[in-house]
Design an enzyme around this catalytic site. Structure first.
Site, PDB file in Angstrom:
ATOM      1  N   LYS A   7       3.664 -11.852  -9.329  1.00 62.52           N
ATOM      2  CA  LYS A   7       4.317 -10.842  -8.479  1.00 62.52           C
ATOM      3  C   LYS A   7       3.854 -10.979  -7.037  1.00 62.52           C
ATOM      4  CE  LYS A   7       2.548  -6.537  -8.211  1.00 62.52           C
ATOM      5  NZ  LYS A   7       2.354  -5.941  -6.880  1.00 62.52           N
TER       6      LYS A   7
ATOM      7  N   ARG B 257       5.136  -0.982  -0.744  1.00 63.64           N
ATOM      8  CA  ARG B 257       4.391  -1.269   0.474  1.00 63.64           C
ATOM      9  C   ARG B 257       4.593  -2.687   0.994  1.00 63.64           C
ATOM     10  NH1 ARG B 257      -0.205  -0.326   3.504  1.00 63.64           N
ATOM     11  NH2 ARG B 257      -0.933  -2.450   3.574  1.00 63.64           N
TER      12      ARG B 257
ATOM     13  N   ARG C 285      -4.567   2.154   3.243  1.00 61.22           N
ATOM     14  CA  ARG C 285      -3.891   0.871   3.427  1.00 61.22           C
ATOM     15  C   ARG C 285      -3.077   0.773   4.714  1.00 61.22           C
ATOM     16  NH1 ARG C 285      -1.264  -0.952  -2.239  1.00 61.22           N
ATOM     17  NH2 ARG C 285      -2.157  -2.988  -1.932  1.00 61.22           N
ATOM     18  N   PRO C 286      -3.730   0.798   5.858  1.00 63.71           N
ATOM     19  CA  PRO C 286      -2.986   0.663   7.106  1.00 63.71           C
ATOM     20  C   PRO C 286      -2.466  -0.765   7.320  1.00 63.71           C
ATOM     21  CG  PRO C 286      -5.345   0.723   7.541  1.00 63.71           C
ATOM     22  CD  PRO C 286      -5.176   0.904   6.061  1.00 63.71           C
ATOM     23  N   VAL C 287      -1.631  -0.941   8.363  1.00 64.08           N
ATOM     24  CA  VAL C 287      -1.130  -2.289   8.678  1.00 64.08           C
ATOM     25  C   VAL C 287      -1.532  -2.692  10.096  1.00 64.08           C
ATOM     26  CG1 VAL C 287       0.784  -2.332   7.031  1.00 64.08           C
ATOM     27  CG2 VAL C 287       1.146  -1.364   9.300  1.00 64.08           C
ATOM     28  N   ASP C 288      -2.594  -2.057  10.601  1.00 59.41           N
ATOM     29  CA  ASP C 288      -3.012  -2.326  11.987  1.00 59.41           C
ATOM     30  C   ASP C 288      -3.325  -3.806  12.238  1.00 59.41           C
ATOM     31  OD1 ASP C 288      -5.110  -1.730  10.151  1.00 59.41           O
ATOM     32  OD2 ASP C 288      -6.548  -1.632  11.786  1.00 59.41           O
ATOM     33  N   LEU C 289      -3.893  -4.479  11.239  1.00 59.38           N
ATOM     34  CA  LEU C 289      -4.268  -5.889  11.461  1.00 59.38           C
ATOM     35  C   LEU C 289      -3.025  -6.783  11.533  1.00 59.38           C
ATOM     36  CD1 LEU C 289      -7.378  -6.032   9.087  1.00 59.38           C
ATOM     37  CD2 LEU C 289      -7.333  -5.630  11.557  1.00 59.38           C
TER      38      LEU C 289
ATOM     39  N   ILE D 169     -12.920  -3.239  -1.793  1.00 60.37           N
ATOM     40  CA  ILE D 169     -11.667  -3.537  -1.079  1.00 60.37           C
ATOM     41  C   ILE D 169     -10.900  -2.248  -0.748  1.00 60.37           C
ATOM     42  CG2 ILE D 169      -9.501  -4.853  -1.121  1.00 60.37           C
ATOM     43  CD1 ILE D 169     -11.951  -6.667  -1.214  1.00 60.37           C
TER      44      ILE D 169
ATOM     45  N   ARG E 229       6.099  -2.332 -12.561  1.00 62.03           N
ATOM     46  CA  ARG E 229       6.097  -2.977 -11.244  1.00 62.03           C
ATOM     47  C   ARG E 229       5.339  -4.299 -11.297  1.00 62.03           C
ATOM     48  NH1 ARG E 229       3.671   0.547  -6.920  1.00 62.03           N
ATOM     49  NH2 ARG E 229       4.275  -1.293  -5.775  1.00 62.03           N
TER      50      ARG E 229
HETATM   51  C1  UD1 Z   1      -2.625  -7.326  -1.671  1.00 59.73           C
HETATM   52  C2  UD1 Z   1      -2.071  -7.263  -3.069  1.00 59.73           C
HETATM   53  C3  UD1 Z   1      -2.830  -6.224  -3.894  1.00 59.73           C
HETATM   54  C4  UD1 Z   1      -4.325  -6.517  -3.860  1.00 59.73           C
HETATM   55  C5  UD1 Z   1      -4.818  -6.652  -2.422  1.00 59.73           C
HETATM   56  C6  UD1 Z   1      -6.264  -7.073  -2.308  1.00 59.73           C
HETATM   57  C7  UD1 Z   1       0.251  -7.834  -2.755  1.00 59.73           C
HETATM   58  C8  UD1 Z   1       1.674  -7.413  -2.767  1.00 59.73           C
HETATM   59  N1  UD1 Z   1      -0.664  -6.907  -2.998  1.00 59.73           N
HETATM   60  O1  UD1 Z   1      -2.404  -6.050  -1.067  1.00 59.73           O
HETATM   61  O2  UD1 Z   1      -2.351  -6.308  -5.245  1.00 59.73           O
HETATM   62  O3  UD1 Z   1      -5.022  -5.456  -4.473  1.00 59.73           O
HETATM   63  O4  UD1 Z   1      -4.012  -7.644  -1.737  1.00 59.73           O
HETATM   64  O5  UD1 Z   1      -6.471  -8.268  -2.989  1.00 59.73           O
HETATM   65  O6  UD1 Z   1      -0.057  -9.001  -2.580  1.00 59.73           O
HETATM   66  N2  UD1 Z   1      -6.340  -3.236   5.634  1.00 59.73           N
HETATM   67  C9  UD1 Z   1      -6.507  -2.689   6.880  1.00 59.73           C
HETATM   68  N3  UD1 Z   1      -5.606  -3.001   7.863  1.00 59.73           N
HETATM   69  C10 UD1 Z   1      -4.561  -3.850   7.633  1.00 59.73           C
HETATM   70  C11 UD1 Z   1      -4.408  -4.414   6.357  1.00 59.73           C
HETATM   71  C12 UD1 Z   1      -5.329  -4.086   5.353  1.00 59.73           C
HETATM   72  O7  UD1 Z   1      -7.427  -1.922   7.126  1.00 59.73           O
HETATM   73  O8  UD1 Z   1      -3.773  -4.102   8.559  1.00 59.73           O
HETATM   74  C13 UD1 Z   1      -7.310  -2.867   4.554  1.00 59.73           C
HETATM   75  C14 UD1 Z   1      -6.619  -2.106   3.422  1.00 59.73           C
HETATM   76  O9  UD1 Z   1      -6.548  -0.740   3.678  1.00 59.73           O
HETATM   77  C15 UD1 Z   1      -7.513  -2.427   2.242  1.00 59.73           C
HETATM   78  C16 UD1 Z   1      -7.987  -3.843   2.548  1.00 59.73           C
HETATM   79  O10 UD1 Z   1      -7.773  -4.052   3.935  1.00 59.73           O
HETATM   80  O11 UD1 Z   1      -8.614  -1.565   2.219  1.00 59.73           O
HETATM   81  C17 UD1 Z   1      -7.275  -4.911   1.739  1.00 59.73           C
HETATM   82  O12 UD1 Z   1      -5.898  -4.899   2.015  1.00 59.73           O
HETATM   83  P1  UD1 Z   1      -4.976  -6.181   1.938  1.00 59.73           P
HETATM   84  O13 UD1 Z   1      -5.807  -7.384   1.663  1.00 59.73           O
HETATM   85  O14 UD1 Z   1      -4.107  -6.202   3.138  1.00 59.73           O
HETATM   86  O15 UD1 Z   1      -4.120  -5.861   0.653  1.00 59.73           O
HETATM   87  P2  UD1 Z   1      -2.541  -5.868   0.503  1.00 59.73           P
HETATM   88  O16 UD1 Z   1      -1.976  -7.073   1.170  1.00 59.73           O
HETATM   89  O17 UD1 Z   1      -1.990  -4.542   0.835  1.00 59.73           O
END
Ligand code: UD1
Length: 418
Positions: free
Chosen positions: A22, A91, A120-124, A327, A397
């Protein structure tokens, strides 16, 4: 809403085939927005999130088809808005941001809300694209991005190796002018699969699977045919199903090399794993399971997506063990449900202390997110008596045909429609 009813206590025996991943298929589908010709994908799992992604591709101007495990997409007239109605249900929809900015120079993507496992923000994601020349505004619940002169390659160092962030930036950088270097990039196998797919479309990406990825931007990407990698989390979940029920399973199409951290911990607990030519054989070794300490980390560390499942197994281990979640800040929703089955798990901040109890007793429980649901299924398979799991739409899902696969190896599990 459908529920699952499980009569526990049957040692599972036989062979289970792992479906396509997935978490690889979702970014790969979003990357179809970058292609100028038709893309055809095989080994795409039939899951709710995949259908949502195909719907999103349709809304964004692609014609798609999905038959068996084969999906196709061809862009016919791209549009730049990903509406809230879809983004709120998944998401990963935010992964269309990079491709849309790269192709159209603008994108409006609904801001994904919080979800059960943390903020789970997307700031990065945004910060990286800003380095490439994009400008963002957050208004009306939407991320509105523009880059009139096109994206430009940049050197980007991520604060944290975010999986989705790395994927969004790889897609954006593939069509940017010049070279992009991504430092502290995510090393997850699904990121590698996406990069390999982009390369099959004509991108020039090197270093995937390491923490420094380099992308030489190209002016167009073409369509291609690609097979999605197998799902390591599904494979790991079925390994635990064998161990927790005291059975023996052949896991076919198992990406064993991507599961090193999981197999290391399972072996430490006393699970016997053997890689054969076409499958991985799993059973509990003679003697009791022993509890261990687990810390979730970015790949190649122990995956957060296997944390809830190993906790279910630890309920049957001897002694005490700890699970530290590094994480996501709030990924222990399964704990109280496991306690309903008789587990002894205490939470202290981001650490769960698990005391093995030897047996669980079936009860009604509620699934709260995808991997929490998987842990309840595992616990139910091993518990005495009947476990009823509500809200299993979470499970749909991420696990293709889970009841069929498990009943195929002897589990007494059935879905009861609402
Ligand atoms: C992906 C996976 C999810 C998995 C996760 C960690 C998909 C669709 N989902 O989620 O199943 O559990 O990787 O292996 O592939 N963060 C920030 N800012 C950002 C982005 C992330 O602070 O811009 C934080 C998140 O809040 C979280 C951590 O980084 O605490 C990990 O997030 P991320 O690696 O981005 O996970 P996803 O891509 O959402």
């Amino acid at each position: 809403m459908d529920k699952l009813i499980i009569e526990g206590g049957v040692p599972l025996q036989g062979s289970i085939r792992v479906s396509g991943a997935k978490n690889a298929a979702l970014p790969i589908l979003m990357a179809c927005l970058l292609a100028e010709g038709p893309v055809s994908l095989t080994n795409v799992p039939r899951l709710a999130d995949i259908r949502t992604s195909l719907k999103l591709l349709n809304i964004l101007g692609c014609e798609t088809a999905f038959e068996g495990n084969d999906a196709t997409s061809v862009c016919t007239g791209l549009k730049s808005e990903a509406p809230y109605d879809l983004v709120k249900t998944m998401r990963a929809s935010v992964l269309c941001l990079g491709p849309l900015l790269a192709r159209l120079g603008e994108a409006q993507v609904a801001l994904p809300g919080g979800c059960a496992i943390g903020a789970r923000p997307v700031d990065l994601h945004l910060r990286g694209m800003e380095k490439m020349g994009a400008k963002f505004e957050l208004t009306g619940g939407y991320i509105r991005g523009v880059c009139p002169g096109g994206l430009k390659g940049a050197k980007i160092t991520l604060d944290f190796p975010t999986v989705g962030g790395t994927e969004n930036l790889l897609m954006a950088a593939s069509l940017a002018q010049g070279a992009t270097t991504l430092e502290n990039a995510a090393r997850e196998p699904e990121v590698v699969d996406l990069a390999n797919f982009l390369n099959a479309m004509g991108a020039k990406i090197t270093g995937q699977g390491t923490s420094v990825i380099t992308v030489e931007g190209v002016s167009t990407l073409k369509g291609c045919a690609y097979r999605v990698m197998p799902d390591r989390i599904e494979a790991g979940t079925y390994m635990i199903a064998a161990a927790i029920t005291g059975g023996e399973l052949e896991i076919v199409d198992c990406p064993f090399a991507d599961l090193d951290a999981v197999s290391y911990k399972l072996r430490e607990m006393g699970v016997w794993l053997q890689e054969m030519d076409d499958f991985v054989l799993v059973r509990r070794s003679d003697g009791p399971l022993r509890n261990v300490d687990v810390t979730t980390l970015p790949h190649p560390g122990f995956p957060t997506d296997m944390q809830a499942q190993i906790m279910a197994l630890m309920c049957f281990g001897k002694g005490a063990g700890t699970i530290e979640e590094k994480i996501f800040e709030n990924r222990f929703m399964h704990v109280l449900e496991l306690v309903r089955l008789g587990a002894d798990v205490r939470l202290k901040g981001r650490t769960a202390m698990v005391q093995g109890v030897g047996k669980l007793i079936g009860a009604p429980v509620m699934a709260s997110d995808l991997r929490a649901s998987a842990s309840l299924v595992l616990a139910g398979l091993a518990a005495e008596g009947t476990t009823t799991i509500e809200r299993i739409y979470h499970l749909d899902r991420g696990y293709e045909n889970i009841e069929a696969k498990l009943s195929g190896v002897g589990a007494r599990i059935k879905r009861v429609p609402a």
